[in-house]
Design a protein around this motif. Structure first.
Motif, PDB file in Angstrom:
ATOM      1  N   LYS A  22      54.179  64.618 -31.922  1.00  0.00           N
ATOM      2  CA  LYS A  22      54.287  65.889 -32.038  1.00  0.00           C
ATOM      3  C   LYS A  22      54.507  67.069 -33.513  1.00  0.00           C
ATOM      4  CE  LYS A  22      58.071  69.306 -30.473  1.00  0.00           C
ATOM      5  NZ  LYS A  22      56.678  70.608 -29.247  1.00  0.00           N
ATOM      6  N   ASN A 126      51.571  66.965 -14.401  1.00  0.00           N
ATOM      7  CA  ASN A 126      52.052  68.250 -15.284  1.00  0.00           C
ATOM      8  C   ASN A 126      51.786  68.066 -16.362  1.00  0.00           C
ATOM      9  OD1 ASN A 126      53.009  70.821 -16.206  1.00  0.00           O
ATOM     10  ND2 ASN A 126      55.557  69.534 -15.209  1.00  0.00           N
ATOM     11  N   ARG A 452      70.296  76.628 -30.821  1.00  0.00           N
ATOM     12  CA  ARG A 452      70.658  75.498 -30.054  1.00  0.00           C
ATOM     13  C   ARG A 452      70.553  73.508 -30.548  1.00  0.00           C
ATOM     14  NH1 ARG A 452      68.665  77.319 -25.008  1.00  0.00           N
ATOM     15  NH2 ARG A 452      66.559  76.812 -26.308  1.00  0.00           N
ATOM     16  N   ASP A 497      64.136  74.996 -20.772  1.00  0.00           N
ATOM     17  CA  ASP A 497      62.858  75.056 -20.199  1.00  0.00           C
ATOM     18  C   ASP A 497      63.156  75.537 -18.927  1.00  0.00           C
ATOM     19  OD1 ASP A 497      59.972  73.532 -18.935  1.00  0.00           O
ATOM     20  OD2 ASP A 497      61.519  72.637 -17.578  1.00  0.00           O
ATOM     21  N   LYS A 737      58.072  82.395 -23.291  1.00  0.00           N
ATOM     22  CA  LYS A 737      58.240  81.469 -24.598  1.00  0.00           C
ATOM     23  C   LYS A 737      57.791  81.229 -26.076  1.00  0.00           C
ATOM     24  CE  LYS A 737      57.799  77.984 -21.692  1.00  0.00           C
ATOM     25  NZ  LYS A 737      58.515  76.450 -20.576  1.00  0.00           N
TER      26      LYS A 737
END
Ligand SMILES: Nc1nc2c(c(=O)[nH]1)N[C@@H](CNc1ccc(C(=O)N[C@@H](CCC(=O)N[C@@H](CCC(=O)N[C@@H](CCC(=O)O)C(=O)O)C(=O)O)C(=O)O)cc1)CN2
Ligand SMILES: [Zn+2]
Length: 767
Positions: A22, A126, A452, A497, A737
């Motif tokens: 990622k 998913n 965060r 999330d 988002k």
């Protein structure tokens, strides 16, 4: 004497235990990393993941399960299936072209001017794949040697490789064509597929796993005929010499297709022994002993520890019936859908941790089930963990079970018909014709995430975090008021999330520190673990909603995730039925809805984007599923007064086949993703009997493209063909988002303008 059976997996998580892929991808896209470094990052992940498989004692490593974005996209590129808008067919597959297919092409201002391939759910997971687009005159050619390169890499690293390829039937069945059945392209596709296989053979391939998961969801004549054609010995896969083929079917049983499959000239068959347990007796009796039978005994969809003794017993019956070298063991499906390594979860409750097994641990379990001699210590450890789970006080709550059992039809019904309710609500809320709203989240900017991260790392304290969030909240409210939206949202900045957030608050649910699972491309989710009886120890969103409402005179939506979606996007306990877990979640949401209403919140949205996803692949299970799923939603939402408006939202799916269930939810307002299908799906949904108000999405939020007012108006006109004007809402397809603020403001401005223009038109007609 029993020998150790041959072990392999159909795929392994590729994002990296610390999501290295990622980071590398996003740095490359942002221009912060060059192609060579991205390549190196990918290579080192492949090498590490192969080493983990070999280190655990597996006989093969899986090759070509890796992808920089998606395996369906990879195969499309390998076979030359690249639509014209991405350049000429004979151009090579460069990194730039590959990512354009996945993400569109950015203009100088950062917006895409070429629409990427469409993203859709992979079976009932998913994970999302990119849908290949076949032109009416599609030509196929072996155009990209990625699988061959990865095979060479594995061989050079000293591994025994099994190359995994998506099969031609699954590839075509999941592709789209302008007209006709994509399976009709099979004959044209096969030569290119064969060329790929021949290239793999030349590079030293031994076993090739041809994955045909489509058989788990379709067993119709068209699929079976295509399968026979794909495997024929004159011009099909079986005509390629020098390779051994393992046909694999994951995500469900083969069932009625078993006989057809057994007649194919394959060297071996791999089955999902967890969901396909019913196939095992037939296979035991009928699968030829001189061909490999591979049982997927370790569940690639479950994070619960495998019971090795149960599976060793099953395997023993097979060992007795066939030469042991022809009995293999593997995962039920690729391990892609599991988090990587439980070893990263140092803060998880130790009892819970002992019950779990992620991808890396599944490898070890596989070897334990395959061991010829019983590994006594490992079996004892597994037994102890399984017993500790059964005896844990958190897994049985009699009071809760009785409450669920006592729910009668009265408790899940709003007595007043929806048409009367919405009239009351419109008056109370002072809404105009064609009310405008958004779906909930506003851009999760780098600043919000950094806020965060600073809290997590202990740089900031809770007070500093909260004041950062509050500033974002005030800003998002001011923005919505300025834009002229009618029903506001608080932006969901406090949520990492929509499911994980509630997972953190509910009892009986745990969240992991690093349990990332790939959702699409570089995007991941951390599914919560529903391990016990689910209860809501205290209100979860009430103070935040009350505060947000106090900052505006406009109605502020309460924003909750529905029971089915929490269930669907979590790892769920396997010692209680999914319907029972759904009912517990529903009661928790019901209590939250009641508290929001009591706090003066007049509009409450309960999102259910996971409803369609839970729809079973097996037709015979569908009605029962929809029944308990709808019931769960109604438990959650039916406790309110007539004048409290319940919204729900759905996206990421075709809704046609669940239209009746959507109507049965009996929500007051339903917002649906609809813009990409240009409202085509909407008609079918309305025919399902929806009496609620409907907000079909008029802005595709999957890309930064800003829709023009005219485009939005055009979509609204189309929607008006099936939805009466006094029941039509105006909103985007989904939450914002993943979007940036610039395109968000511009798009919402156009959306409000289109709604206002339509209002004026209708006002003029009425005079
Ligand atoms: N559960 C679930 N399933 C779903 C969806 C969904 O929304 N939720 N939507 C569909 C899929 N769509 C998706 C859309 C976006 C993302 C997504 O953006 N995921 C984020 C993770 C979200 C998250 O938890 N963010 C954390 C950040 C975690 C993180 O990476 N932190 C960094 C530091 C922060 C930073 O600078 O980014 C670190 O720890 O190193 C947060 O907000 O706090 C990502 O991959 O990037 C995932 C799925 C279907 N399934
Ligand atoms: Zn959505």
């Amino acid at each position: 004497m029993n020998v150790n059976l041959t072990t392999h997996v159909g795929g392994y998580p590729r994002i990296g235990r610390k999501r290295e892929l990622k980071q590398a991808l996003e740095a490359f896209w942002a221009g912060r990393l060059d192609a060579a470094s991205l390549d190196e990052a990918a290579r080192s992940l492949r090498l590490r993941h192969w080493q983990e498989q070999k280190g655990a004692g597996l006989d093969f490593v899986a090759v070509n399960d890796f992808s920089l974005y998606d395996n369906m996209l990879d195969l499309a590129c390998v076979l030359g299936v690249v639509p014209e808008r991405f350049g000429k067919a004979n151009e090579p597959v460069t990194l730039d072209r590959y990512f354009r297919l996945a993400r569109g092409r950015a203009r100088k201002d950062g917006r895409p001017d070429v629409a990427p391939l469409e993203l859709t759910k992979w079976f009932d997971t998913n994970y999302h794949y990119l849908v290949p687009e076949l032109a009416q005159d599609q030509a196929f050619r072996f155009a990209w040697d990625k699988p061959v390169r990865e095979l060479r890499e594995a061989i050079e690293a000293g591994h025994r490789a099994k190359v995994v390829l998506i099969g031609p039937v699954t590839f075509l069945a999941l592709s789209k064509t302008p007209e006709g059945d994509p399976l009709d392209f099979l004959r044209k596709l096969l030569p290119a597929y064969r060329t790929l296989l021949e290239a793999l053979a030349r590079a030293g391939a031994e076993w090739i796993e041809i994955a045909e998961p489509i058989l788990a969801s379709r067993k119709d004549g068209k699929i079976l005929t295509a399968l026979q054609q794909a495997w024929n010995e004159t011009d099909g896969i079986a005509s390629v010499k020098g390779l051994k083929f393992l046909l694999s079917v994951a995500y469900g049983p083969i069932g009625s297709a078993l006989e057809t499959v057994a007649a194919l000239p394959v060297d071996g068959l791999h089955v999902d022994a967890t969901r396909g347990q019913g196939d095992l007796p037939w296979l035991l009796k009928n699968w030829p002993v001189d061909r490999v039978l591979s049982l997927g005994v370790v569940d690639g969809r479950s994070i619960w520890r495998t019971n090795p003794e149960t599976w060793r017993a099953v395997v023993t019956t097979f060992r007795e019936q066939r030469p042991q070298e022809n009995l293999w063991l593997g995962g039920s499906c690729s391990l892609l859908h599991l988090p990587h390594d439980l070893g990263e979860e140092t803060t998880l409750d130790t009892a819970l941790r002992s019950w779990l097994s992620f991808a890396k641990e599944k490898l070890a379990e596989l070897v334990i089930v395959a061991a010829g001699e019983a590994p006594v210590d490992a079996l004892a450890a597994a037994r102890a963990a399984i017993t500790s789970r059964k005896q844990h006080p958190g897994v049985h709550n009699t009071v809760l079970r009785n409450t669920v059992a006592a729910l009668d039809d009265k408790a899940i019904r709003r007595d007043t018909p929806v048409a009367e309710r919405v009239t009351l609500q419109r008056e109370r809320l002072g809404l105009p014709l064609f009310p405008t709203t958004t779906i909930g989240s506003f851009p999760q900017t780098a600043e919000i995430r950094a806020l965060r991260a600073r809290l997590r790392k202990g740089i900031d304290d809770e007070t500093a975090y909260q004041s950062g969030l509050d500033a974002a909240l005030r800003e998002v409210i001011r923005n919505q008021e300025k834009l002229g939206l009618d029903v506001l949202v608080h932006g969901e900045f406090e949520r990492t999330d929509m499911v994980e957030f509630f997972g953190e608050k509910l009892e009986g649910v745990a969240v992991t520190a690093n349990g990332w699972v790939q959702s699409y491309g570089s995007r991941c989710v951390k599914p919560p673990v529903i391990w016990g009886e689910v209860t809501r120890p205290e209100p979860m969103t009430v103070e935040a909603s009350r505060h947000a409402q106090s900052l505006t005179g406009k109605p502020m939506k309460g924003m909750l995730t529905g029971p089915i979606t929490i269930l669907q996007w979590s790892f769920v306990r396997d010692d209680l039925s999914r319907s029972a877990v759904a009912a517990q979640l529903a009661l928790a949401v019901r209590a939250e809805v009641a508290d929001l209403e009591a706090a003066g919140i007049r509009v409450i949205q309960v999102d259910e984007p996971g409803l369609r996803e839970g729809f079973p692949l097996d037709e015979s299970e569908r009605a029962a599923y929809l029944d308990w799923a709808v019931r769960a939603f109604r438990i959650a939402t039916s406790g309110v007064r007539d004048e409290t408006q319940i919204h729900t939202h759905m996206c990421y799916a075709e809704f046609t086949d669940v239209a009746g269930a959507i109507a049965a939810l009996d929500a007051d307002v339903i917002t649906l993703e609809a813009s990409r299908s240009r409202m085509k799906a909407l008609g079918a949904v309305i025919e399902g009997g929806i009496l609620s108000e409907v907000g079909p999405g008029v802005w595709d939020i999957h890309s930064p493209r800003v829709p023009e007012v005219a485009e939005i108006s055009d979509l609204l006109v189309r929607a008006l063909r099936v939805i009466p004007a006094d029941r039509l809402w105006v909103n985007p397809d989904c939450g914002l988002k993943t979007r940036g603020w610039e395109e968000t403001r511009a798009s919402l401005k156009n959306l409000v303008a289109a709604a206002k223009a339509l209002r004026e038109e209708y006002a003029a007609v009425e005079i």
